[in-house]
Design a protein around this motif. Structure first.
Motif, mmCIF file in Angstrom:
data_model
loop_
_atom_site.group_PDB
_atom_site.id
_atom_site.type_symbol
_atom_site.label_atom_id
_atom_site.label_comp_id
_atom_site.label_asym_id
_atom_site.label_seq_id
_atom_site.Cartn_x
_atom_site.Cartn_y
_atom_site.Cartn_z
ATOM 1 N N VAL A 106 8.590 7.961 2.442
ATOM 2 C CA VAL A 106 8.620 9.405 2.207
ATOM 3 C C VAL A 106 7.212 9.933 1.960
ATOM 4 C CG1 VAL A 106 9.397 11.189 0.593
ATOM 5 C CG2 VAL A 106 10.994 9.419 1.358
ATOM 6 N N ALA A 107 6.380 9.114 1.301
ATOM 7 C CA ALA A 107 4.998 9.524 1.020
ATOM 8 C C ALA A 107 4.105 9.441 2.250
ATOM 9 C CB ALA A 107 4.421 8.662 -0.097
ATOM 10 N N GLY A 108 4.616 8.855 3.338
ATOM 11 C CA GLY A 108 3.852 8.813 4.574
ATOM 12 C C GLY A 108 3.396 7.445 5.002
ATOM 13 N N VAL A 109 3.584 6.434 4.165
ATOM 14 C CA VAL A 109 3.136 5.075 4.493
ATOM 15 C C VAL A 109 4.015 4.496 5.598
ATOM 16 C CG1 VAL A 109 2.750 2.749 3.595
ATOM 17 C CG2 VAL A 109 2.281 4.738 2.152
ATOM 18 N N LEU A 110 3.399 3.835 6.554
ATOM 19 C CA LEU A 110 4.148 3.162 7.615
ATOM 20 C C LEU A 110 4.587 1.791 7.100
ATOM 21 C CD1 LEU A 110 5.143 2.976 10.540
ATOM 22 C CD2 LEU A 110 2.899 2.053 11.167
ATOM 23 N N ILE A 111 5.890 1.579 7.028
ATOM 24 C CA ILE A 111 6.433 0.326 6.505
ATOM 25 C C ILE A 111 6.683 -0.637 7.663
ATOM 26 C CG2 ILE A 111 8.277 -0.744 5.178
ATOM 27 C CD1 ILE A 111 6.462 1.137 3.577
ATOM 28 N N ASN A 112 6.120 -1.828 7.530
ATOM 29 C CA ASN A 112 6.265 -2.832 8.572
ATOM 30 C C ASN A 112 7.381 -3.826 8.256
ATOM 31 O OD1 ASN A 112 5.582 -4.432 10.886
ATOM 32 N ND2 ASN A 112 4.465 -5.824 9.548
ATOM 33 N N GLN A 113 7.372 -4.387 7.046
ATOM 34 C CA GLN A 113 8.342 -5.415 6.678
ATOM 35 C C GLN A 113 8.774 -5.234 5.233
ATOM 36 O OE1 GLN A 113 6.917 -9.451 7.029
ATOM 37 N NE2 GLN A 113 8.952 -10.340 6.936
ATOM 38 N N VAL A 114 10.054 -5.480 4.971
ATOM 39 C CA VAL A 114 10.616 -5.427 3.615
ATOM 40 C C VAL A 114 11.357 -6.743 3.387
ATOM 41 C CG1 VAL A 114 12.162 -4.226 2.028
ATOM 42 C CG2 VAL A 114 10.866 -2.928 3.735
ATOM 43 N N ALA A 115 10.955 -7.497 2.361
ATOM 44 C CA ALA A 115 11.545 -8.817 2.155
ATOM 45 C C ALA A 115 11.255 -9.303 0.745
ATOM 46 C CB ALA A 115 11.003 -9.818 3.176
ATOM 47 N N ASN A 116 11.818 -10.467 0.397
ATOM 48 C CA ASN A 116 11.463 -11.141 -0.843
ATOM 49 C C ASN A 116 10.093 -11.787 -0.681
ATOM 50 O OD1 ASN A 116 13.855 -10.532 -2.261
ATOM 51 N ND2 ASN A 116 14.911 -12.242 -1.290
ATOM 52 N N TRP A 117 9.335 -11.834 -1.782
ATOM 53 C CA TRP A 117 8.008 -12.426 -1.741
ATOM 54 C C TRP A 117 8.146 -13.908 -1.442
ATOM 55 C CZ3 TRP A 117 3.386 -11.666 -0.610
ATOM 56 C CH2 TRP A 117 2.299 -12.321 -1.182
ATOM 57 N N PRO A 118 7.612 -14.378 -0.313
ATOM 58 C CA PRO A 118 7.836 -15.769 0.093
ATOM 59 C C PRO A 118 7.228 -16.796 -0.851
ATOM 60 C CG PRO A 118 6.237 -14.694 1.535
ATOM 61 C CD PRO A 118 6.834 -13.632 0.682
ATOM 62 N N GLN A 119 6.296 -16.382 -1.706
ATOM 63 C CA GLN A 119 5.666 -17.333 -2.617
ATOM 64 C C GLN A 119 6.384 -17.401 -3.961
ATOM 65 O OE1 GLN A 119 1.372 -17.294 -2.735
ATOM 66 N NE2 GLN A 119 1.254 -16.241 -0.775
ATOM 67 N N GLY A 120 7.570 -16.795 -4.059
ATOM 68 C CA GLY A 120 8.351 -16.905 -5.288
ATOM 69 C C GLY A 120 8.215 -15.690 -6.180
ATOM 70 N N ALA A 121 8.297 -15.922 -7.488
ATOM 71 C CA ALA A 121 8.242 -14.833 -8.458
ATOM 72 C C ALA A 121 6.809 -14.425 -8.733
ATOM 73 C CB ALA A 121 8.920 -15.268 -9.759
ATOM 74 N N TYR A 122 6.624 -13.134 -9.016
ATOM 75 C CA TYR A 122 5.313 -12.614 -9.403
ATOM 76 C C TYR A 122 5.456 -12.008 -10.795
ATOM 77 C CZ TYR A 122 1.186 -9.626 -9.575
ATOM 78 O OH TYR A 122 0.027 -9.016 -9.967
ATOM 79 N N GLY A 123 4.609 -12.430 -11.713
ATOM 80 C CA GLY A 123 4.769 -12.029 -13.107
ATOM 81 C C GLY A 123 4.089 -10.733 -13.477
ATOM 82 N N GLY A 124 3.232 -10.182 -12.617
ATOM 83 C CA GLY A 124 2.521 -8.952 -12.942
ATOM 84 C C GLY A 124 3.332 -7.715 -12.601
ATOM 85 N N ALA A 125 2.640 -6.591 -12.479
ATOM 86 C CA ALA A 125 3.307 -5.326 -12.142
ATOM 87 C C ALA A 125 3.333 -5.136 -10.627
ATOM 88 C CB ALA A 125 2.608 -4.158 -12.831
ATOM 89 N N THR A 126 2.182 -4.840 -10.051
ATOM 90 C CA THR A 126 2.078 -4.650 -8.601
ATOM 91 C C THR A 126 0.779 -5.265 -8.115
ATOM 92 O OG1 THR A 126 3.209 -2.520 -8.838
ATOM 93 C CG2 THR A 126 2.173 -2.981 -6.713
ATOM 94 N N GLN A 127 0.868 -6.065 -7.081
ATOM 95 C CA GLN A 127 -0.329 -6.627 -6.467
ATOM 96 C C GLN A 127 -0.408 -6.128 -5.028
ATOM 97 O OE1 GLN A 127 -2.266 -10.956 -5.234
ATOM 98 N NE2 GLN A 127 -0.844 -10.850 -6.959
ATOM 99 N N ILE A 128 -1.558 -5.550 -4.686
ATOM 100 C CA ILE A 128 -1.801 -5.081 -3.326
ATOM 101 C C ILE A 128 -2.713 -6.102 -2.652
ATOM 102 C CG2 ILE A 128 -2.533 -3.156 -1.883
ATOM 103 C CD1 ILE A 128 -0.347 -2.349 -3.788
ATOM 104 N N VAL A 129 -2.192 -6.790 -1.652
ATOM 105 C CA VAL A 129 -2.943 -7.835 -0.962
ATOM 106 C C VAL A 129 -3.505 -7.252 0.329
ATOM 107 C CG1 VAL A 129 -2.893 -10.157 -0.019
ATOM 108 C CG2 VAL A 129 -1.402 -9.565 -1.943
#
Length: 215
Positions: A106-129
């Motif tokens: 809705v904000a305009g970002v083009l979404i390519n893929q939506v899935a579970n993080w393949p490396q398992g759980a992430y303990g932080g808030a948000t990581q932008i790779v």
């Protein structure tokens, strides 16, 4: 007349022995169940340690330390409509990546893929790779997520970014808040950032109009 009496007495004696054995068996089972219930209750309340109890561990997205990339000098935000993102759920909360990708779309970002993080759980808030070509896009998109961390993936060759949602994720900015972000505000990298060697335009597949997503 004595045989029937003896037979009746024998049957009565067998019934008594069967009843006694049943009483012993059922009594033993009830006793065992009571003991198990008491032990389970003590483990539940913490009076006894559980042999199956262990601390929950959240796997980090990578075993290596996060590399915080530096920005080009005087870098300003990119339009969200020019950013391509993959959204990953690094939690056990179902539907989190889908909800967030919808809001980003809705904000305009083009979404390519939506899935579970393949490396398992992430303990932080948000990581932008982001890769070397996507550092500016990563920091631009990080403005949408409070407490977001931008991490460098040096092997990535395109400008896309990954949005990894973690256990401490508490939502992104609202649509109105995103609309009110200053488009000319200078992007800022952390002081401990590492310089990024950006590939030349000739080496980038996206530099060629034939391979551009816009076609």
């Amino acid at each position: 007349m004595t045989a029937p009496t003896s037979s009746s007495e024998a049957r009565a004696a067998r019934r008594r022995r069967v009843q006694q054995r049943q009483t012993v068996v059922f009594g033993g089972l009830v006793t065992i169940l009571l003991v198990v219930a008491l032990v389970a209750g003590a483990m539940w309340t913490g009076l006894l340690p559980s042999p199956l109890a262990r601390e929950f561990s959240s796997a980090e997205p990578t075993d290596e330390p996060i590399v915080r990339p530096c920005l080009p000098e005087d870098a300003t935000p990119m339009p969200l409509s020019s950013i391509t993102a993959n959204v990953y759920n690094g939690t056990d909360r179902p539907g989190l990546a889908g909800e967030t990708s919808d809001a980003l779309s809705v904000a305009g970002v083009l979404i390519n893929q939506v899935a579970n993080w393949p490396q398992g759980a992430y303990g932080g808030a948000t990581q932008i790779v982001a890769g070397p070509l996507g550092v500016r896009a990563g920091y631009s998109l990080a403005r949408v997520f409070p407490d977001a961390v931008v991490a460098l993936e040096s092997s990535r060759e395109d400008k896309s970014v990954d949005v990894v949602l973690g256990a401490e994720y508490d939502g992104m900015l609202s649509e109105d808040e995103i609309a009110n972000l200053d488009p000319d505000e200078q992007l800022v990298a952390p002081q401990d950032c590492e310089p990024v060697e950006t590939p030349s335009p000739e080496a980038s597949p996206e530099a060629s109009p034939e391979t551009s997503p816009e076609g």
